[in-house]
Design a protein around this motif. Structure first.
Motif, PDB file in Angstrom:
ATOM      1  N   SER A 141       0.840  -1.189   0.000  1.00  0.00           N
ATOM      2  CA  SER A 141       0.000   0.000   0.000  1.00  0.00           C
ATOM      3  C   SER A 141       0.879   1.245   0.000  1.00  0.00           C
ATOM      4  O   SER A 141       1.857   1.330   0.744  1.00  0.00           O
ATOM      5  N   ALA A 142       0.504   2.219  -0.869  1.00  0.00           N
ATOM      6  CA  ALA A 142       1.179   3.515  -0.891  1.00  0.00           C
ATOM      7  C   ALA A 142       0.209   4.610  -0.460  1.00  0.00           C
ATOM      8  O   ALA A 142       0.347   5.766  -0.855  1.00  0.00           O
ATOM      9  N   ALA A 143      -0.786   4.228   0.357  1.00  0.00           N
ATOM     10  CA  ALA A 143      -1.743   5.214   0.855  1.00  0.00           C
ATOM     11  C   ALA A 143      -1.010   6.342   1.569  1.00  0.00           C
ATOM     12  O   ALA A 143      -1.367   7.515   1.443  1.00  0.00           O
ATOM     13  N   ASN A 144       0.004   5.981   2.349  1.00  0.00           N
ATOM     14  CA  ASN A 144       0.980   6.951   2.838  1.00  0.00           C
ATOM     15  C   ASN A 144       2.187   6.795   1.934  1.00  0.00           C
ATOM     16  O   ASN A 144       2.971   5.855   2.096  1.00  0.00           O
ATOM     17  N   PRO A 145       2.346   7.669   0.943  1.00  0.00           N
ATOM     18  CA  PRO A 145       3.349   7.421  -0.111  1.00  0.00           C
ATOM     19  C   PRO A 145       4.784   7.374   0.373  1.00  0.00           C
ATOM     20  O   PRO A 145       5.647   6.869  -0.340  1.00  0.00           O
ATOM     21  N   GLU A 146       5.055   7.882   1.576  1.00  0.00           N
ATOM     22  CA  GLU A 146       6.431   7.870   2.080  1.00  0.00           C
ATOM     23  C   GLU A 146       6.711   6.697   3.003  1.00  0.00           C
ATOM     24  O   GLU A 146       7.866   6.449   3.359  1.00  0.00           O
ATOM     25  N   GLU A 149       3.342   0.061   3.102  1.00  0.00           N
ATOM     26  CA  GLU A 149       2.827  -0.938   4.037  1.00  0.00           C
ATOM     27  C   GLU A 149       2.562  -2.244   3.297  1.00  0.00           C
ATOM     28  O   GLU A 149       1.782  -2.272   2.338  1.00  0.00           O
ATOM     29  N   TYR A 150       3.220  -3.295   3.743  1.00  0.00           N
ATOM     30  CA  TYR A 150       3.052  -4.611   3.123  1.00  0.00           C
ATOM     31  C   TYR A 150       1.605  -5.081   3.243  1.00  0.00           C
ATOM     32  O   TYR A 150       0.991  -4.981   4.305  1.00  0.00           O
ATOM     33  N   GLN A 151       1.052  -5.600   2.139  1.00  0.00           N
ATOM     34  CA  GLN A 151      -0.315  -6.108   2.138  1.00  0.00           C
ATOM     35  C   GLN A 151      -0.364  -7.624   1.990  1.00  0.00           C
ATOM     36  O   GLN A 151      -1.016  -8.305   2.777  1.00  0.00           O
ATOM     37  N   SER A 152       0.349  -8.157   1.002  1.00  0.00           N
ATOM     38  CA  SER A 152       0.253  -9.598   0.786  1.00  0.00           C
ATOM     39  C   SER A 152       1.272 -10.060  -0.249  1.00  0.00           C
ATOM     40  O   SER A 152       1.919  -9.255  -0.933  1.00  0.00           O
ATOM     41  N   PHE A 153       1.380 -11.373  -0.347  1.00  0.00           N
ATOM     42  CA  PHE A 153       2.201 -12.031  -1.367  1.00  0.00           C
ATOM     43  C   PHE A 153       1.462 -13.277  -1.811  1.00  0.00           C
ATOM     44  O   PHE A 153       0.948 -14.043  -0.991  1.00  0.00           O
ATOM     45  N   ILE A 154       1.357 -13.469  -3.121  1.00  0.00           N
ATOM     46  CA  ILE A 154       0.762 -14.701  -3.649  1.00  0.00           C
ATOM     47  C   ILE A 154       1.753 -15.315  -4.624  1.00  0.00           C
ATOM     48  O   ILE A 154       2.284 -14.638  -5.518  1.00  0.00           O
ATOM     49  N   GLY A 155       2.052 -16.588  -4.431  1.00  0.00           N
ATOM     50  CA  GLY A 155       3.111 -17.236  -5.177  1.00  0.00           C
ATOM     51  C   GLY A 155       2.660 -17.872  -6.480  1.00  0.00           C
ATOM     52  O   GLY A 155       1.482 -18.119  -6.709  1.00  0.00           O
ATOM     53  N   HIS A 156       3.621 -18.111  -7.339  1.00  0.00           N
ATOM     54  CA  HIS A 156       3.437 -18.903  -8.550  1.00  0.00           C
ATOM     55  C   HIS A 156       4.747 -19.612  -8.833  1.00  0.00           C
ATOM     56  O   HIS A 156       5.719 -19.462  -8.083  1.00  0.00           O
TER      57      HIS A 156
END
Length: 288
Positions: A141-146, A149-156
């Protein structure tokens, strides 16, 4: 805005000296150990002759950018940097550097963001950064651009993977024949409506897909040339092929205001897709 910032990256990519193109100690390489950096260039003026035929209803410059969010820059799917609002995000190995570019000169924000994974491509969409990593898709997330904030990871399956996003759908390609060291060629569609819990929707087998682009429900894919799909329903995507241009090795695309720019091994192609019944080549700038 103009200016140049020096020594903002702790590491740069080197000749790895192996067939995998990867160094485990890459993020620990500091200034003084790098021996292959561009330190200058020579500017030359080159003139090319191209044929252009004006079409009825010639391309109009629409103020609205399709396929992007307000304040989001336009970049290709293979890009290692992206712009969101007044900030530019640059990925290098396992770090993200943040620059404020809204003032008179660029300013580096804080220290590098260390994510703990090798990263390859970045695509800003809405207030998130979608990052292609060899093992899957990272979302910040870049809601606070500075302060990301990590949101998730989905693998392949492990592989080089550009990504583009539109209408809560992320499109990712994985290809063989490169340093990632596998023989899988796929187009994967993810549901990212919940960025904290993305879901894989469907996987399609491809020839050797590379870069891709999305604009207002049209998916442009570099695979055995250039393929253009209607992307409304992920489950029927490949059956909705509009056109396939073969005969070139496309690498990456940028769709913008009804003009598609594609870089290929032999040059830069431009296509007009304002009329889906008459998608056609506007020009080609040969590079060899």
């Amino acid at each position: 805005m103009a200016g140049c910032l020096e020594n903002v990256f702790l590491a740069a990519f080197l000749d790895t000296g192996n067939e995998w193109g990867y160094r485990e100690d890459l993020h620990t390489l500091y200034e003084g150990k790098i021996d292959r950096i561009v330190i200058g260039w020579k500017t030359e003026e080159i003139t090319y002759e191209v044929e252009y035929k004006k079409q009825d209803g010639d391309l109009m410059m629409d103020a609205k950018l399709s396929g992007t969010s307000p304040g989001t820059g336009i970049n290709g799917s293979m890009s290692r940097f992206g712009i969101y609002e007044e900030y530019m995000y640059v990925i290098l190995a396992d770090q993200i550097s943040i620059f404020h570019i809204g003032g008179a000169s660029p300013v580096k924000v804080g220290r590098n963001e260390y994510v703990g994974r090798e990263m390859e491509t970045i695509f800003p969409y809405r207030d998130c950064l979608f990052i292609g990593a060899p093992g899957g898709l990272l979302i910040y997330s870049a809601a606070n651009p500075e302060v990301l904030e990590y949101q998730s990871f989905i693998g392949h399956v492990y592989g080089c993977d550009p990504v583009v996003v539109e209408n809560d759908l992320a499109y990712v390609t994985v290809r063989s024949g490169n340093a990632c060291g596998q023989n899988v060629d796929e187009l994967i569609v993810f549901d990212v409506s919940n960025v904290q819990s993305p879901k894989r929707l469907v996987t399609y087998q491809m020839t050797n897909p590379k870069g891709l682009g999305i604009d207002n429900g049209l998916l442009f894919l570099c695979d055995d040339g250039l393929k253009i799909f209607k992307a409304g329903d992920p489950q029927t995507l490949v059956s909705n092929l509009i056109v396939h241009y073969a005969g070139m090795d496309g690498y990456d695309v940028i769709p913008y205001r009804n003009v598609l720019m594609m870089i290929a091994d032999d040059g830069l192609y431009q296509y007009d897709y304002s009329d889906l019944d008459n998608i056609h080549l506007l020009s080609k700038l040969s590079t060899r």
